[in-house]
Motif scaffolding. Structure first.
Motif, PDB file in Angstrom:
ATOM      1  N   LYS A 253     -13.206  -7.584   0.297  1.00  0.00           N
ATOM      2  CA  LYS A 253     -14.409  -7.169  -0.431  1.00  0.00           C
ATOM      3  C   LYS A 253     -15.193  -6.095   0.312  1.00  0.00           C
ATOM      4  CE  LYS A 253     -14.883 -11.698  -2.635  1.00  0.00           C
ATOM      5  NZ  LYS A 253     -15.688 -12.945  -2.726  1.00  0.00           N
ATOM      6  N   LEU A 254     -15.124  -6.109   1.639  1.00  0.00           N
ATOM      7  CA  LEU A 254     -15.910  -5.168   2.441  1.00  0.00           C
ATOM      8  C   LEU A 254     -15.067  -4.017   2.993  1.00  0.00           C
ATOM      9  CD1 LEU A 254     -18.076  -7.630   4.603  1.00  0.00           C
ATOM     10  CD2 LEU A 254     -18.788  -6.360   2.560  1.00  0.00           C
ATOM     11  N   ALA A 255     -13.797  -3.965   2.631  1.00  0.00           N
ATOM     12  CA  ALA A 255     -12.845  -3.056   3.275  1.00  0.00           C
ATOM     13  C   ALA A 255     -13.365  -1.632   3.408  1.00  0.00           C
ATOM     14  CB  ALA A 255     -11.531  -3.057   2.500  1.00  0.00           C
ATOM     15  N   LYS A 256     -13.262  -1.117   4.654  1.00  0.00           N
ATOM     16  CA  LYS A 256     -13.617   0.270   4.943  1.00  0.00           C
ATOM     17  C   LYS A 256     -13.069   0.614   6.320  1.00  0.00           C
ATOM     18  CE  LYS A 256     -18.108  -0.778   7.090  1.00  0.00           C
ATOM     19  NZ  LYS A 256     -19.562  -0.476   7.080  1.00  0.00           N
ATOM     20  N   PRO A 257     -12.800   1.882   6.588  1.00  0.00           N
ATOM     21  CA  PRO A 257     -12.340   2.261   7.931  1.00  0.00           C
ATOM     22  C   PRO A 257     -13.363   1.863   8.986  1.00  0.00           C
ATOM     23  CG  PRO A 257     -11.988   4.055   6.383  1.00  0.00           C
ATOM     24  CD  PRO A 257     -12.818   3.023   5.660  1.00  0.00           C
ATOM     25  N   GLY A 258     -12.866   1.344  10.111  1.00  0.00           N
ATOM     26  CA  GLY A 258     -13.751   0.969  11.211  1.00  0.00           C
ATOM     27  C   GLY A 258     -14.295  -0.430  11.126  1.00  0.00           C
ATOM     28  N   LEU A 259     -13.832  -1.227  10.143  1.00  0.00           N
ATOM     29  CA  LEU A 259     -14.296  -2.612  10.010  1.00  0.00           C
ATOM     30  C   LEU A 259     -13.265  -3.572  10.589  1.00  0.00           C
ATOM     31  CD1 LEU A 259     -16.202  -4.830   8.878  1.00  0.00           C
ATOM     32  CD2 LEU A 259     -14.903  -4.681   6.733  1.00  0.00           C
ATOM     33  N   HIS A 260     -13.736  -4.505  11.399  1.00  0.00           N
ATOM     34  CA  HIS A 260     -12.891  -5.549  11.976  1.00  0.00           C
ATOM     35  C   HIS A 260     -13.576  -6.889  11.747  1.00  0.00           C
ATOM     36  CE1 HIS A 260     -11.203  -7.573  15.878  1.00  0.00           C
ATOM     37  NE2 HIS A 260     -10.650  -8.065  14.782  1.00  0.00           N
ATOM     38  N   ILE A 261     -12.874  -7.805  11.078  1.00  0.00           N
ATOM     39  CA  ILE A 261     -13.393  -9.159  10.882  1.00  0.00           C
ATOM     40  C   ILE A 261     -12.499 -10.109  11.654  1.00  0.00           C
ATOM     41  CG2 ILE A 261     -14.002 -10.952   9.226  1.00  0.00           C
ATOM     42  CD1 ILE A 261     -14.552  -8.848   7.176  1.00  0.00           C
TER      43      ILE A 261
ATOM     44  N   ILE B 268       0.832  -1.199   0.000  1.00  0.00           N
ATOM     45  CA  ILE B 268       0.000   0.000   0.000  1.00  0.00           C
ATOM     46  C   ILE B 268       0.871   1.255   0.000  1.00  0.00           C
ATOM     47  CG2 ILE B 268      -1.684   1.321   1.350  1.00  0.00           C
ATOM     48  CD1 ILE B 268      -2.729  -1.381   2.420  1.00  0.00           C
ATOM     49  N   THR B 269       0.551   2.178  -0.904  1.00  0.00           N
ATOM     50  CA  THR B 269       1.290   3.444  -0.974  1.00  0.00           C
ATOM     51  C   THR B 269       0.380   4.654  -0.779  1.00  0.00           C
ATOM     52  OG1 THR B 269       1.025   3.467  -3.390  1.00  0.00           O
ATOM     53  CG2 THR B 269       3.044   2.477  -2.512  1.00  0.00           C
ATOM     54  N   ASP B 270      -0.916   4.415  -0.579  1.00  0.00           N
ATOM     55  CA  ASP B 270      -1.900   5.483  -0.426  1.00  0.00           C
ATOM     56  C   ASP B 270      -2.469   5.439   0.985  1.00  0.00           C
ATOM     57  OD1 ASP B 270      -3.987   7.286  -0.514  1.00  0.00           O
ATOM     58  OD2 ASP B 270      -5.085   6.272  -2.116  1.00  0.00           O
ATOM     59  N   ALA B 271      -2.325   6.541   1.722  1.00  0.00           N
ATOM     60  CA  ALA B 271      -2.809   6.593   3.108  1.00  0.00           C
ATOM     61  C   ALA B 271      -4.312   6.397   3.207  1.00  0.00           C
ATOM     62  CB  ALA B 271      -2.417   7.916   3.747  1.00  0.00           C
ATOM     63  N   ASN B 272      -5.044   6.630   2.122  1.00  0.00           N
ATOM     64  CA  ASN B 272      -6.501   6.498   2.142  1.00  0.00           C
ATOM     65  C   ASN B 272      -6.985   5.134   1.675  1.00  0.00           C
ATOM     66  OD1 ASN B 272      -6.990   9.224   2.990  1.00  0.00           O
ATOM     67  ND2 ASN B 272      -6.475   9.897   0.913  1.00  0.00           N
ATOM     68  N   ASP B 273      -6.085   4.231   1.372  1.00  0.00           N
ATOM     69  CA  ASP B 273      -6.489   2.887   0.949  1.00  0.00           C
ATOM     70  C   ASP B 273      -7.278   2.235   2.084  1.00  0.00           C
ATOM     71  OD1 ASP B 273      -6.571   0.077   0.336  1.00  0.00           O
ATOM     72  OD2 ASP B 273      -4.853   0.361  -0.994  1.00  0.00           O
ATOM     73  N   PRO B 274      -8.540   1.810   1.825  1.00  0.00           N
ATOM     74  CA  PRO B 274      -9.351   1.231   2.914  1.00  0.00           C
ATOM     75  C   PRO B 274      -8.746  -0.030   3.514  1.00  0.00           C
ATOM     76  CG  PRO B 274     -10.429   0.947   0.790  1.00  0.00           C
ATOM     77  CD  PRO B 274      -9.300   1.893   0.566  1.00  0.00           C
ATOM     78  N   LEU B 275      -7.919  -0.748   2.752  1.00  0.00           N
ATOM     79  CA  LEU B 275      -7.304  -1.958   3.299  1.00  0.00           C
ATOM     80  C   LEU B 275      -6.374  -1.648   4.467  1.00  0.00           C
ATOM     81  CD1 LEU B 275      -6.395  -4.106   0.158  1.00  0.00           C
ATOM     82  CD2 LEU B 275      -8.055  -4.662   1.949  1.00  0.00           C
ATOM     83  N   LEU B 276      -5.800  -0.448   4.457  1.00  0.00           N
ATOM     84  CA  LEU B 276      -4.899  -0.078   5.549  1.00  0.00           C
ATOM     85  C   LEU B 276      -5.648   0.157   6.847  1.00  0.00           C
ATOM     86  CD1 LEU B 276      -1.886   0.529   6.096  1.00  0.00           C
ATOM     87  CD2 LEU B 276      -2.399   2.938   5.669  1.00  0.00           C
ATOM     88  N   HIS B 277      -6.949   0.418   6.738  1.00  0.00           N
ATOM     89  CA  HIS B 277      -7.761   0.765   7.909  1.00  0.00           C
ATOM     90  C   HIS B 277      -8.794  -0.315   8.229  1.00  0.00           C
ATOM     91  CE1 HIS B 277      -5.914   4.697   7.530  1.00  0.00           C
ATOM     92  NE2 HIS B 277      -6.227   4.675   6.257  1.00  0.00           N
ATOM     93  N   THR B 278      -8.628  -1.492   7.642  1.00  0.00           N
ATOM     94  CA  THR B 278      -9.507  -2.631   7.904  1.00  0.00           C
ATOM     95  C   THR B 278      -8.713  -3.695   8.647  1.00  0.00           C
ATOM     96  OG1 THR B 278     -10.799  -2.206   5.903  1.00  0.00           O
ATOM     97  CG2 THR B 278     -10.948  -4.420   6.846  1.00  0.00           C
ATOM     98  N   HIS B 279      -9.286  -4.250   9.702  1.00  0.00           N
ATOM     99  CA  HIS B 279      -8.600  -5.247  10.521  1.00  0.00           C
ATOM    100  C   HIS B 279      -9.169  -6.636  10.243  1.00  0.00           C
ATOM    101  CE1 HIS B 279      -6.865  -1.984  12.930  1.00  0.00           C
ATOM    102  NE2 HIS B 279      -8.057  -1.440  12.900  1.00  0.00           N
ATOM    103  N   ALA B 280      -8.279  -7.593  10.068  1.00  0.00           N
ATOM    104  CA  ALA B 280      -8.725  -8.982   9.895  1.00  0.00           C
ATOM    105  C   ALA B 280      -7.585  -9.913  10.289  1.00  0.00           C
ATOM    106  CB  ALA B 280      -9.149  -9.257   8.455  1.00  0.00           C
ATOM    107  N   CYS B 281      -7.890 -10.889  11.129  1.00  0.00           N
ATOM    108  CA  CYS B 281      -6.899 -11.886  11.527  1.00  0.00           C
ATOM    109  C   CYS B 281      -6.735 -12.907  10.392  1.00  0.00           C
ATOM    110  CB  CYS B 281      -7.348 -12.566  12.811  1.00  0.00           C
ATOM    111  SG  CYS B 281      -8.859 -13.551  12.617  1.00  0.00           S
TER     112      CYS B 281
END
Length: 364
Positions: free
Chosen positions: A305-313, A273-286
């Motif tokens: 598929k669901l990546a967005k800030p504030g999402l934890h799977i 990731i090179t973009d600070a706004n990439d939703p994958l950077l702000h999505t948590h998943a084990c």
């Protein structure tokens, strides 16, 4: 579901669904070019080719076969990435600001604390130290119990959970650390397990809270020679290619699923990731199933598929990837998902028995 009271190391790995997890704790969170390329090769030859970035700025190799453990230990020793004993490894639980420069306060404190660790009392396994001694602290959200920070007038040592710390000189830092660790044990802190939890029921002496740290700053973001790893998961082959193509001389690990290359030339990002706004950077998943034996669901395919800030799977209610409150948490439960809103993975769900298809189908 089995909750471990300790973190894996290299000497003392942890078994998961895909094999042993071996954690490497690079000094000052820095690896030379030879060290990182060697680690990538080890991950591919003896693991599953995946290296995790941890929230304490460490690296984890996954999928190591039990029979290969000693071979990998020997290789880590050859790379100078192994402590001399399991006890030394367990005590060296230190996170440093990744913005240090050679010879600065952070590196000097790190060296002094390493010399002090043999004198440290035995503390609960997950307790750690942060050296956050830039002009402004950036590790305030990083798990630790003893925090070296800077104030308007100099250095302080702050007990995690307290708003202020004790003003100390650089020379006093090792003794202050020992004194605070012994106070924690003498006041039965071991029963609480962590400093912040202990301070909720045990008053900290006034002399340990006389000086406020400087206002915290935002941590670094991806861009330039700093790269993000989705879910903190690194493909070892991709990382090796990035190191070679960029001609980087070293790599610094951070607690934010980011790593920084030293003396790197511009090149293709190789999937990082090179973009600070990439939703994958702000999505948590084990890692989820089948990599983790506690999980019953595939987490990361759905998270992409669901990546967005504030999402934890989370594969189970332990919430290892993000043991904190999140706007939306999906928790694996016997092959389906429970939905928790504005809560932790272990909180009561608003809905249960959701499938991946349910979650990917737009509401009508």
């Amino acid at each position: 579901m089995s909750v471990k009271g300790w973190c894996p190391g290299a000497w003392r790995p942890m078994m998961s669904g895909d094999g042993l997890i071996m954690r490497i704790r690079p000094r000052l969170a820095r690896l030379t070019r030879d060290q990182i390329l060697g680690l990538c090769a080890l991950s591919q030859s003896h693991g599953n080719g995946i290296i995790d970035l941890t929230s304490r700025a460490n690296l984890q190799m996954r999928g190591i076969k039990d029979d290969d453990h000693q071979t990998v230990l020997t290789a880590l020793q050859d790379l100078d990435l192994l402590d001399t004993t399991p006890e030394a490894e367990a005590k060296r639980n230190i996170v440093t600001t990744p913005l240090w420069q050679d010879g600065d306060l952070t590196t000097r404190l790190h060296a002094a604390i390493l010399d002090t660790l043999p004198q440290m009392p035995t503390l609960p396994a997950k307790m750690g130290i942060v050296i956050d001694t830039g002009t402004q602290p950036i590790l305030t959200d990083t798990s630790a119990d003893f925090r070296f920070e800077c104030s308007a007038t100099g250095l302080i040592l702050r007990a995690d959970g307290a708003l202020t710390g004790q003003a100390i000189s650089e020379a006093e830092a090792p003794r202050a650390l020992l004194d605070l660790a012994n106070w924690f044990l003498d006041t039965n802190g071991a029963a609480a397990g962590r400093m912040a939890k202990h301070l909720k029921s045990t008053p900290l002496p006034d002399n340990w809270q006389d000086t406020a740290p400087n206002q915290a700053a935002q941590p670094p973001q991806p861009g330039g020679t700093t790269y993000g790893a989705p879910f903190g998961s690194i493909d070892a082959a991709a990382l090796a290619a990035l190191i070679q193509n960029s001609q980087a001389t070293a790599l610094r690990v951070t607690p934010w699923r980011l790593f920084t290359l030293e003396n790197a030339q511009p090149c293709a990002p190789h999937g990082f990731i090179t973009d600070a706004n990439d939703p994958l950077l702000h999505t948590h998943a084990c890692p989820g199933a089948p990599a983790c034996a506690s999980a019953t669901v595939d987490t990361r395919a759905l998270a992409r598929k669901l990546a967005k800030p504030g999402l934890h799977i989370s594969g189970c209610a332990k919430g290892c990837a993000h043991p904190r409150r999140a706007a939306t948490t999906l928790v694996g439960n016997d092959g389906t998902f429970d939905l928790v809103e504005n809560g932790h993975p272990w909180d009561a769900p608003r809905a249960t028995g959701l499938t991946a298809t349910d979650l990917l189908t737009p509401a009508s």
